[in-house]
Write a protein that holds these residues in place. Structure first.
Motif, mmCIF file in Angstrom:
data_model
loop_
_atom_site.group_PDB
_atom_site.id
_atom_site.type_symbol
_atom_site.label_atom_id
_atom_site.label_comp_id
_atom_site.label_asym_id
_atom_site.label_seq_id
_atom_site.Cartn_x
_atom_site.Cartn_y
_atom_site.Cartn_z
ATOM 1 N N UNK A 169 0.860 -1.184 0.000
ATOM 2 C CA UNK A 169 0.000 0.000 0.000
ATOM 3 C C UNK A 169 0.900 1.239 0.000
ATOM 4 N N UNK A 170 0.838 1.985 -1.063
ATOM 5 C CA UNK A 170 1.694 3.156 -1.233
ATOM 6 C C UNK A 170 0.882 4.442 -1.106
ATOM 7 N N UNK A 171 1.465 5.450 -0.427
ATOM 8 C CA UNK A 171 0.785 6.728 -0.298
ATOM 9 C C UNK A 171 1.378 7.609 0.782
ATOM 10 N N UNK A 220 -0.805 -7.589 8.660
ATOM 11 C CA UNK A 220 -0.675 -6.221 8.153
ATOM 12 C C UNK A 220 0.425 -5.548 8.962
ATOM 13 N N UNK A 221 1.467 -5.090 8.254
ATOM 14 C CA UNK A 221 2.615 -4.476 8.913
ATOM 15 C C UNK A 221 2.898 -3.115 8.282
ATOM 16 N N UNK A 222 3.489 -2.234 9.068
ATOM 17 C CA UNK A 222 3.893 -0.912 8.566
ATOM 18 C C UNK A 222 5.383 -0.732 8.784
ATOM 19 N N UNK A 252 2.670 0.323 3.792
ATOM 20 C CA UNK A 252 2.030 -0.738 4.556
ATOM 21 C C UNK A 252 2.125 -2.018 3.725
ATOM 22 N N UNK A 253 2.359 -3.125 4.396
ATOM 23 C CA UNK A 253 2.569 -4.415 3.744
ATOM 24 C C UNK A 253 1.551 -5.413 4.280
ATOM 25 N N UNK A 254 0.938 -6.162 3.365
ATOM 26 C CA UNK A 254 0.024 -7.250 3.741
ATOM 27 C C UNK A 254 0.638 -8.565 3.303
#
Length: 691
Positions: free
Chosen positions: A358-360, A665-667, A673-675
């Protein structure tokens, strides 16, 4: 008319002519009154013949007493006597035998009324049972010729007392007794001998059947044998034969029992045994494949238990199927859902997830939480982002007017080879600007922590405050701000009653959720309080001073301490049943403490850096840890043994890591953010979602 010789027996029962009923001349006479001595044959005929009247009466009294003490034996014996009478001719002469054997046959004319001989079953074979003594055998209502009653003078149905007892005979007849003949008798003697042979053979056969009956018990008899009432005394024999091979009969319980009862029984099996049961037959396959059975089996294994009140906030989805509010919808394929959950668990053990990025965010992502529909993240870039869990696109960005994200100036970050989704950032685009919202209140510093449920979200910031948001309509509307801390708010937690915040100022504050009023401040830590977790009226905290503490919220007192072996603690978890405390930090290990005794149970394998984040999924037996060594580890909750390590799936430190039944789910400090999705591509995985 032939003159009959008087019998040597002092008391002899009336003949069959007397049994037929009184004649007109007998009505009211004393001859109709029969004594006990007239109802029972002497057990030893020869001895009674030689004895006087007194000895005969004594002998008969003993017989009466015997019949009262052994009603079952007498009932069986009387039944056999009646059967013999029924099968024999009324005109035949029946020799009676004494215990002395066939050599002492009596041939007087009055002996024709004594029942024929039959084999006496030894008393060791006759083992009356308590449940059989009250059974009433039906007597044949018609014997020897159409409708004559038995020779009982007592009340009808009192079989044990008023039926005559046949004389005993030896039990070891190898061959029928020899009847004396002479040349003058010729064929008549041979016919009498043949009839006697047939009677003895039949007696043996009946004795064997009786022995089998007693061995099998009354359970194998026809139900009609024991259902006639005792008031009428009229009984009928069972028309069906006694089954001697009842133990060989097999009844399929699935075909015999109601479907509801079969489902209840089969639902006690585990999935492996239930799958094997389906292979037995078509009937068993239909019963074991029932949706009702698999629903129970599925929920018993995968439904999470609630141990404390209020119920703790669930991370992610429950993975137990479609819900209507809090109730499961009917008609779901529970067997297929069980297979899906099993496949996902197998992927956890094999360590084969897929990566979704998840990019942003434009800076470190400090915190995250998710459910089945959305992921919410907080960042050092002072914004909060809401992501769609199905499309993985950013739905909303919440921040102040001065925190609008700018277009990226760096190259895209590296991704793992198992990457399946990696949407590019919308920053700087028209779509990116359309999803940016400035609320009436917002944080003007880093978003360090957050937690939400179905109604509110609480965020903590480096600006020393917390904001409580209303999210009931999928809109993020600030309700009120919590002001008490003198430094950055490092962690928050909540339930239906409380909101808890902890800070770098070494304090913990307790707030009323409904009003936002401050209730209590907990002091005692000597360093920053980095993490808190709430279970009912108990709170656990972890501090940079190297100690985790257990607090009672009602009294505000610390009731237990859990010290680390060295350095400070950065993360803490409290089990759902409030029995165990997990903590991690600068020691690079995860501690597991007994919450009641404070005893250290074990430590996990060492990470390569600070353990920055912990999450406990007690129901699935997994502990998720994120570290500054850029790794995410999955360990067994019971033993602490690591069975999954995911290194360098991000390009910087792991700051937060949470999980549910299918994903992590990790940040990271790299702004993503990575799933890690263990259910990606599994057929039927959508069946487990609640909506």
């Amino acid at each position: 008319m032939m003159h009959r010789t008087k019998s040597p027996l002092t008391h002899r029962p009336k003949t069959s002519s007397a049994v037929d009923g009184p004649g007109p001349q007998d009505i009211g006479s004393s001859s109709m009154k029969r004594r006990a001595s007239q109802n029972f044959q002497p057990q030893h005929a020869q001895d009674v013949r030689d004895a006087g009247p007194l000895e005969s009466v004594k002998e008969e009294a003993m017989m009466v007493n015997y019949h009262h003490q052994h009603p079952l034996e007498h009932t069986v014996t009387s039944l056999k006597q009646l059967c013999r009478r029924f099968s024999s001719s009324s005109s035949s002469k029946r020799p009676a035998f004494s215990d002395a054997g066939p050599s002492k046959m009596r041939k007087s004319s009055h002996d024709s009324n004594i029942p024929e001989a039959f084999e006496i079953i030894p008393q060791s074979t006759l083992q009356p049972q308590s449940h059989m003594r009250n059974s009433v055998f039906r007597r044949i209502g018609s014997i020897r010729g159409g409708g004559r009653r038995s020779a009982a003078s007592g009340p009808a149905g009192d079989v044990a007392r008023f039926n005559p007892l046949p004389p005993p005979i030896p039990t070891n007849y190898a061959s029928p007794p020899m009847i004396p003949t002479d040349s003058s008798r010729g064929s008549a003697a041979r016919a009498a001998a043949a009839a006697q042979n047939e009677r003895v053979t039949q007696a043996k056969r009946d004795a064997e059947m009786t022995a089998r009956f007693l061995a099998d018990g009354i359970g194998n008899t026809c139900a009609d044998d024991v259902t006639k009432d005792n008031e009428s005394g009229v009984g009928m024999t069972c028309s069906s034969p006694i089954e001697t091979n009842a133990q060989e009969k097999r009844i399929d319980p699935v075909q015999f029992l109601p479907a509801e009862l079969s489902s209840m029984i089969l639902s006690n099996l585990d999935a492996e045994a239930l799958t094997k049961t389906e292979r037995l037959s078509k009937a068993w396959q239909a019963a074991a494949s029932s949706s009702h059975v698999w629903r129970v089996v599925f929920l018993r294994k995968f439904e999470q238990e609630v141990h404390v009140s209020p119920t703790p906030i669930m991370m992610g989805g429950a993975g137990i199927g479609k819900l209507n509010g809090s109730k499961l919808l009917p008609g779901q394929d529970w067997k297929k859902m069980y297979q899906v959950r099993t496949t996902i668990n197998r992927r956890w053990r094999a360590g084969t997830p897929m990566a979704i990025y998840l990019n942003g965010h434009t800076d470190s992502v400090y915190c995250c939480q998710f459910d089945e529909n959305k992921i919410i993240t907080g960042s050092r870039d002072r914004t909060i982002r809401v992501w769609d869990m199905r499309t993985f696109k950013c739905l909303s960005v919440i921040g102040g007017p001065n925190n609008l994200p700018t277009p990226p100036t760096q190259l895209p970050l590296d991704v793992h080879k198992n990457m399946v989704v990696n949407h590019q950032t919308l920053n700087g685009t028209e779509e990116g600007r359309s999803i940016y919202h400035v609320p009436t209140d917002y944080h003007e510093a880093s978003i360090l922590c957050l937690q939400f449920d179905s109604k509110i979200m609480v965020t903590g910031s480096s600006d020393h405050t917390c904001i409580v948001w209303d999210i009931t309509q999928d809109e993020y509307i600030p309700k009120y701000r919590l002001r008490r801390h003198s430094a950055g708010v490092l962690d928050v937690c909540l339930d239906d009653k409380y909101i808890i915040s902890c800070s770098k100022d070494a304090t913990i504050n307790v707030w009323d959720r409904a009003t936002g009023n401050h209730l209590r401040e907990l002091t005692g830590h000597r360093g920053p309080v980095n993490a808190v977790q709430l279970r009912g009226n108990l709170l656990v905290s972890a501090s940079g001073d190297g100690v985790a503490k257990l607090w009672n919220l009602d009294s505000g007192l610390c009731i237990k301490e859990f010290p680390s072996q060295d350095r400070g603690l950065a993360a803490v978890e409290f089990s759902d049943d409030a029995k165990y405390v997990l903590a991690g930090g600068n020691d690079h290990v995860i501690y597991k403490f007994d919450a009641t005794t404070g005893k250290l149970l074990h430590t996990s394998t060492r990470h390569g850096g600070l353990v920055r984040s912990l999450f406990l999924d007690a129901h699935n037996g997994r502990v998720i840890s994120g570290s500054y060594d850029q790794s995410i580890r999955v360990s067994h909750y019971d033993t602490g043994e690591t069975f999954g390590t995911y290194e360098n799936w991000t390009t910087s430190w792991i700051l937060s890591a949470k999980s549910d039944y299918r994903r992590v789910v990790a940040t990271s400090q790299d702004g993503r953010a990575l799933i890690l999705d263990f259910g990606w591509g599994v057929d039927g995985a959508d069946m487990l979602m609640g909506k």
